[in-house]
Design an enzyme around this catalytic site. Structure first.
Site, PDB file in Angstrom:
ATOM      1  N   HIS A 169       0.827  -1.211   0.000  1.00  0.00           N
ATOM      2  CA  HIS A 169       0.000   0.000   0.000  1.00  0.00           C
ATOM      3  C   HIS A 169       0.858   1.257   0.000  1.00  0.00           C
ATOM      4  O   HIS A 169       2.039   1.203   0.309  1.00  0.00           O
ATOM      5  CB  HIS A 169      -0.968   0.040   1.196  1.00  0.00           C
ATOM      6  CG  HIS A 169      -0.303   0.048   2.543  1.00  0.00           C
ATOM      7  ND1 HIS A 169      -0.023  -1.109   3.235  1.00  0.00           N
ATOM      8  CD2 HIS A 169       0.130   1.065   3.336  1.00  0.00           C
ATOM      9  CE1 HIS A 169       0.550  -0.803   4.397  1.00  0.00           C
ATOM     10  NE2 HIS A 169       0.661   0.511   4.482  1.00  0.00           N
ATOM     11  N   HIS A 184       4.019   7.089   3.669  1.00  0.00           N
ATOM     12  CA  HIS A 184       4.956   5.976   3.495  1.00  0.00           C
ATOM     13  C   HIS A 184       4.482   5.025   2.401  1.00  0.00           C
ATOM     14  O   HIS A 184       3.328   5.081   1.976  1.00  0.00           O
ATOM     15  CB  HIS A 184       5.178   5.215   4.812  1.00  0.00           C
ATOM     16  CG  HIS A 184       3.970   4.524   5.365  1.00  0.00           C
ATOM     17  ND1 HIS A 184       3.133   5.086   6.291  1.00  0.00           N
ATOM     18  CD2 HIS A 184       3.463   3.277   5.131  1.00  0.00           C
ATOM     19  CE1 HIS A 184       2.172   4.223   6.608  1.00  0.00           C
ATOM     20  NE2 HIS A 184       2.347   3.126   5.920  1.00  0.00           N
ATOM     21  N   GLU A 191       7.743   1.057   4.920  1.00  0.00           N
ATOM     22  CA  GLU A 191       7.207   0.034   5.822  1.00  0.00           C
ATOM     23  C   GLU A 191       7.433  -1.321   5.142  1.00  0.00           C
ATOM     24  O   GLU A 191       7.222  -1.454   3.942  1.00  0.00           O
ATOM     25  CB  GLU A 191       5.703   0.271   6.031  1.00  0.00           C
ATOM     26  CG  GLU A 191       5.034  -0.762   6.923  1.00  0.00           C
ATOM     27  CD  GLU A 191       3.545  -0.479   7.142  1.00  0.00           C
ATOM     28  OE1 GLU A 191       2.929   0.260   6.341  1.00  0.00           O
ATOM     29  OE2 GLU A 191       2.994  -1.006   8.130  1.00  0.00           O
TER      30      GLU A 191
HETATM   31 CO    CO Z   1       1.252   1.323   6.305  1.00  0.00          CO
END
Ligand code: CO
Length: 134
Positions: free
Chosen positions: A7, A79, A130
């Site tokens: 994502h 992020h 991440e």
């Molecule tokens: Co995230």
């Protein structure tokens, strides 16, 4: 080592306005808001055919995205999340190259119920990264 883009997370000040933007203007499939008190955010998931967008709104006093929104009052990309098969192997390999892992360096359970880690943006072209074990 990294796999699929899981994502892209976008920090927003006003989740309702952003939900309308993605649902009504962009015509995307948008989830109901989900409070994540342990992470200091309320999250909305937007399902795209090939990945997800997560809208993050600060929740509580010490939200990790509150400062980001002070610097980026219109919101902004917060992020990117890449999938890895084994998060501890990935972490150790990255640490060996000098990359900084945020926090105590131990994976936490993220918004999808899977172990995640964050890598210092200064080590990755100014982008907070991440890693999520899938
Ligand atoms: Co995230």
């Amino acid at each position: 080592m990294i796999g699929r883009l899981n994502h892209v997370a976008i920090a927003v000040k006003d989740l309702e306005t952003s939900v309308r933007l993605y649902r009504d203007t962009l015509g995307a499939k948008v989830s109901s808001p989900q409070a994540e008190p342990a992470h200091g955010v309320t999250v909305v998931f937007i399902e795209l055919p090939n990945t997800k967008i997560e809208l993050l709104q600060p929740l509580g006093e010490n939200s990790p995205i509150a400062k980001f929104l002070e610097k980026n009052p219109d919101g902004g990309m917060h992020h990117v999340c890449y999938e890895v098969e084994d998060i501890l192997v990935a972490r150790d390999r990255l640490k060996a190259t000098g990359a900084r892992v945020l926090g105590d360096g131990e994976p936490r359970i993220g918004a999808h119920g899977k172990p995640v880690l964050f890598l210092h943006p200064k080590d990755f072209n100014g982008t907070l990264v991440e890693l999520e074990q899938v």
